[in-house]
Design a protein around this motif. Sequence first.
Motif, PDB file in Angstrom:
ATOM      1  N   ALA A 152      -5.103  77.658  34.282  1.00  0.00           N
ATOM      2  CA  ALA A 152      -3.880  77.439  35.055  1.00  0.00           C
ATOM      3  C   ALA A 152      -3.802  78.329  36.291  1.00  0.00           C
ATOM      4  O   ALA A 152      -3.205  77.950  37.309  1.00  0.00           O
ATOM      5  N   ASN A 153      -4.426  79.504  36.235  1.00  0.00           N
ATOM      6  CA  ASN A 153      -4.384  80.424  37.375  1.00  0.00           C
ATOM      7  C   ASN A 153      -5.476  80.148  38.408  1.00  0.00           C
ATOM      8  O   ASN A 153      -5.621  80.892  39.379  1.00  0.00           O
ATOM      9  N   GLY A 154      -6.258  79.075  38.190  1.00  0.00           N
ATOM     10  CA  GLY A 154      -7.315  78.732  39.134  1.00  0.00           C
ATOM     11  C   GLY A 154      -8.642  79.405  38.855  1.00  0.00           C
ATOM     12  O   GLY A 154      -9.607  79.205  39.600  1.00  0.00           O
ATOM     13  N   LYS A 155      -8.718  80.183  37.786  1.00  0.00           N
ATOM     14  CA  LYS A 155      -9.973  80.839  37.418  1.00  0.00           C
ATOM     15  C   LYS A 155     -10.857  79.873  36.631  1.00  0.00           C
ATOM     16  O   LYS A 155     -10.372  78.979  35.940  1.00  0.00           O
ATOM     17  N   MET A 156     -12.161  80.074  36.718  1.00  0.00           N
ATOM     18  CA  MET A 156     -13.090  79.202  36.008  1.00  0.00           C
ATOM     19  C   MET A 156     -13.088  79.497  34.513  1.00  0.00           C
ATOM     20  O   MET A 156     -13.109  80.660  34.090  1.00  0.00           O
ATOM     21  N   ALA A 157     -13.082  78.427  33.724  1.00  0.00           N
ATOM     22  CA  ALA A 157     -13.249  78.557  32.280  1.00  0.00           C
ATOM     23  C   ALA A 157     -14.689  78.973  31.989  1.00  0.00           C
ATOM     24  O   ALA A 157     -15.591  78.736  32.806  1.00  0.00           O
ATOM     25  N   PRO A 158     -14.940  79.590  30.831  1.00  0.00           N
ATOM     26  CA  PRO A 158     -16.298  80.050  30.520  1.00  0.00           C
ATOM     27  C   PRO A 158     -17.361  78.956  30.639  1.00  0.00           C
ATOM     28  O   PRO A 158     -18.466  79.220  31.122  1.00  0.00           O
ATOM     29  N   GLU A 159     -17.041  77.724  30.235  1.00  0.00           N
ATOM     30  CA  GLU A 159     -18.054  76.674  30.302  1.00  0.00           C
ATOM     31  C   GLU A 159     -18.386  76.298  31.742  1.00  0.00           C
ATOM     32  O   GLU A 159     -19.529  75.937  32.043  1.00  0.00           O
ATOM     33  N   LEU A 160     -17.425  76.397  32.647  1.00  0.00           N
ATOM     34  CA  LEU A 160     -17.733  76.127  34.050  1.00  0.00           C
ATOM     35  C   LEU A 160     -18.616  77.235  34.621  1.00  0.00           C
ATOM     36  O   LEU A 160     -19.526  76.966  35.414  1.00  0.00           O
ATOM     37  N   VAL A 161     -18.377  78.463  34.202  1.00  0.00           N
ATOM     38  CA  VAL A 161     -19.271  79.554  34.606  1.00  0.00           C
ATOM     39  C   VAL A 161     -20.684  79.276  34.099  1.00  0.00           C
ATOM     40  O   VAL A 161     -21.674  79.477  34.816  1.00  0.00           O
ATOM     41  N   ASN A 162     -20.790  78.777  32.867  1.00  0.00           N
ATOM     42  CA  ASN A 162     -22.105  78.435  32.324  1.00  0.00           C
ATOM     43  C   ASN A 162     -22.790  77.353  33.157  1.00  0.00           C
ATOM     44  O   ASN A 162     -23.995  77.422  33.434  1.00  0.00           O
ATOM     45  N   ARG A 163     -22.028  76.348  33.555  1.00  0.00           N
ATOM     46  CA  ARG A 163     -22.614  75.253  34.342  1.00  0.00           C
ATOM     47  C   ARG A 163     -23.091  75.735  35.706  1.00  0.00           C
ATOM     48  O   ARG A 163     -24.204  75.408  36.140  1.00  0.00           O
ATOM     49  N   VAL A 164     -22.248  76.477  36.401  1.00  0.00           N
ATOM     50  CA  VAL A 164     -22.635  76.908  37.746  1.00  0.00           C
ATOM     51  C   VAL A 164     -23.752  77.949  37.672  1.00  0.00           C
ATOM     52  O   VAL A 164     -24.612  78.015  38.564  1.00  0.00           O
ATOM     53  N   SER A 165     -23.796  78.724  36.600  1.00  0.00           N
ATOM     54  CA  SER A 165     -24.914  79.663  36.406  1.00  0.00           C
ATOM     55  C   SER A 165     -26.223  78.897  36.226  1.00  0.00           C
ATOM     56  O   SER A 165     -27.270  79.288  36.770  1.00  0.00           O
ATOM     57  N   ALA A 166     -26.170  77.803  35.468  1.00  0.00           N
ATOM     58  CA  ALA A 166     -27.363  76.970  35.294  1.00  0.00           C
ATOM     59  C   ALA A 166     -27.777  76.353  36.625  1.00  0.00           C
ATOM     60  O   ALA A 166     -28.973  76.264  36.942  1.00  0.00           O
ATOM     61  N   ASN A 188      -3.518  76.080  40.698  1.00  0.00           N
ATOM     62  CA  ASN A 188      -3.093  77.205  41.531  1.00  0.00           C
ATOM     63  C   ASN A 188      -3.684  77.089  42.942  1.00  0.00           C
ATOM     64  O   ASN A 188      -4.036  78.088  43.572  1.00  0.00           O
ATOM     65  N   GLY A 189      -3.806  75.836  43.421  1.00  0.00           N
ATOM     66  CA  GLY A 189      -4.297  75.601  44.772  1.00  0.00           C
ATOM     67  C   GLY A 189      -5.802  75.686  44.935  1.00  0.00           C
ATOM     68  O   GLY A 189      -6.301  75.629  46.064  1.00  0.00           O
ATOM     69  N   ILE A 190      -6.534  75.804  43.841  1.00  0.00           N
ATOM     70  CA  ILE A 190      -7.994  75.954  43.904  1.00  0.00           C
ATOM     71  C   ILE A 190      -8.641  74.777  43.181  1.00  0.00           C
ATOM     72  O   ILE A 190      -8.275  74.459  42.043  1.00  0.00           O
ATOM     73  N   THR A 191      -9.597  74.120  43.822  1.00  0.00           N
ATOM     74  CA  THR A 191     -10.312  73.028  43.163  1.00  0.00           C
ATOM     75  C   THR A 191     -11.505  73.572  42.385  1.00  0.00           C
ATOM     76  O   THR A 191     -11.968  74.698  42.620  1.00  0.00           O
ATOM     77  N   GLU A 192     -12.011  72.754  41.476  1.00  0.00           N
ATOM     78  CA  GLU A 192     -13.203  73.144  40.716  1.00  0.00           C
ATOM     79  C   GLU A 192     -14.374  73.410  41.660  1.00  0.00           C
ATOM     80  O   GLU A 192     -15.129  74.383  41.489  1.00  0.00           O
ATOM     81  N   ALA A 193     -14.533  72.538  42.661  1.00  0.00           N
ATOM     82  CA  ALA A 193     -15.641  72.706  43.607  1.00  0.00           C
ATOM     83  C   ALA A 193     -15.511  74.010  44.386  1.00  0.00           C
ATOM     84  O   ALA A 193     -16.498  74.737  44.588  1.00  0.00           O
ATOM     85  N   ALA A 194     -14.291  74.324  44.825  1.00  0.00           N
ATOM     86  CA  ALA A 194     -14.080  75.562  45.583  1.00  0.00           C
ATOM     87  C   ALA A 194     -14.375  76.783  44.724  1.00  0.00           C
ATOM     88  O   ALA A 194     -14.990  77.762  45.194  1.00  0.00           O
ATOM     89  N   ALA A 195     -13.949  76.746  43.467  1.00  0.00           N
ATOM     90  CA  ALA A 195     -14.204  77.876  42.571  1.00  0.00           C
ATOM     91  C   ALA A 195     -15.703  78.064  42.350  1.00  0.00           C
ATOM     92  O   ALA A 195     -16.210  79.200  42.347  1.00  0.00           O
ATOM     93  N   MET A 196     -16.430  76.958  42.182  1.00  0.00           N
ATOM     94  CA  MET A 196     -17.880  77.064  41.985  1.00  0.00           C
ATOM     95  C   MET A 196     -18.574  77.579  43.239  1.00  0.00           C
ATOM     96  O   MET A 196     -19.494  78.411  43.159  1.00  0.00           O
ATOM     97  N   LYS A 197     -18.146  77.099  44.398  1.00  0.00           N
ATOM     98  CA  LYS A 197     -18.766  77.566  45.639  1.00  0.00           C
ATOM     99  C   LYS A 197     -18.554  79.065  45.810  1.00  0.00           C
ATOM    100  O   LYS A 197     -19.491  79.806  46.172  1.00  0.00           O
ATOM    101  N   THR A 198     -17.335  79.524  45.548  1.00  0.00           N
ATOM    102  CA  THR A 198     -17.054  80.960  45.666  1.00  0.00           C
ATOM    103  C   THR A 198     -17.961  81.759  44.740  1.00  0.00           C
ATOM    104  O   THR A 198     -18.535  82.789  45.138  1.00  0.00           O
ATOM    105  N   TRP A 199     -18.117  81.296  43.508  1.00  0.00           N
ATOM    106  CA  TRP A 199     -18.968  82.005  42.544  1.00  0.00           C
ATOM    107  C   TRP A 199     -20.415  82.047  43.038  1.00  0.00           C
ATOM    108  O   TRP A 199     -21.076  83.094  42.959  1.00  0.00           O
ATOM    109  N   LEU A 200     -20.923  80.916  43.526  1.00  0.00           N
ATOM    110  CA  LEU A 200     -22.310  80.868  43.993  1.00  0.00           C
ATOM    111  C   LEU A 200     -22.543  81.832  45.155  1.00  0.00           C
ATOM    112  O   LEU A 200     -23.538  82.568  45.180  1.00  0.00           O
ATOM    113  N   VAL A 201     -21.630  81.826  46.112  1.00  0.00           N
ATOM    114  CA  VAL A 201     -21.785  82.713  47.273  1.00  0.00           C
ATOM    115  C   VAL A 201     -21.718  84.174  46.829  1.00  0.00           C
ATOM    116  O   VAL A 201     -22.514  85.014  47.279  1.00  0.00           O
ATOM    117  N   GLU A 202     -20.789  84.475  45.936  1.00  0.00           N
ATOM    118  CA  GLU A 202     -20.670  85.854  45.442  1.00  0.00           C
ATOM    119  C   GLU A 202     -21.900  86.292  44.662  1.00  0.00           C
ATOM    120  O   GLU A 202     -22.163  87.493  44.525  1.00  0.00           O
TER     121      GLU A 202
END
Length: 342
Positions: A152-166, A188-202
Amino acid sequence: MTRVKRIRLAAAATIAVAALGGVAVGSLPADGAGVVTVADAVDPAGLYNEAQSKFANGDVAGGLAALQKALTLAPADTDALALQAIWADQMEQASVSNAALSRLRVLNPLLATTARNVISGVATAAQIVPDTTPKPVSGRVAIVVLGFGLNANGKMAPELVNRVSAGKAQSEITTAAPIVVTGGAPKNGITEAAAMKTWLVENGVDTGRILTEDKSGSTVANAQNTSEILRAKGIRDIILVTSPNHIRRGAADFGATGLRVVGTLTTATDLSKYLTPLTKDQTRGIRLEATRAARIPATHQPGALPQNLPDPGPGLLTDLGGQVLKQLLDAGSSAIGSGTEG
């Protein structure tokens, strides 16, 4: 010919013409009181919708029977032909499937290709065994990472972290491939794609490699929107990255859009549950969804001519109306009603 018989023949002709467009025929004049309304029973759109409902409920044989009736009335309905090819393949009726594809290639070559993509995509997806090890893939290819619902806060769930890590791990093997992160459903104004892109860049991925598809809210839309992005870049081959319980459905949907799934990578979540390829019977659900990804209409509007009809050319509509009229006349009193012919 008596007046009653003329009325009955005129009624049959009216019904035949109406059936081409699925138009309901209202009450006839008093002299035709013995004539019953049957347009609904011979409405190709209604039969198409009946078939789709049966497919959705797992009654493939019943759906094919309804499609056959629809195609008897409207043999140039290309959506119905596409579904017949796809679902006859489910029932391993190769001759029926191939005949529908042959007819479709004449009427609508592009839709024939789409139907073949669905059939081959489902067959490929059924054989996928989830694998957590990145592998090199040659040629021009894109890595596609499928989204997963955010917190709900726009943070990635653990499984999405697993997917983008893969996905990142795969990108280190196929170093020239762009990475598509796909998923809308903002929280919270953040899309799944935006959250994944941020994680990848970081985590060290060059932002120039990342393509975002942030409008979709389903796997079907993931596939449709991503295919448009990649088609514009001249890319057809993809490595699909998601969870083990999602990889086959995702592969079938992406295959239905014309993309080729040349590699897959999954997370390790519940991996042991998905190590056996699907049987033909187990592909019904992903086949149904793949037809949606292919944009084959779920319904036709009653009272309207089927979509995707070819240019009729001389005599086609006459021929179709003649087929319906012949069926009604052959049916005798059950279709036309009773009355003294004289």
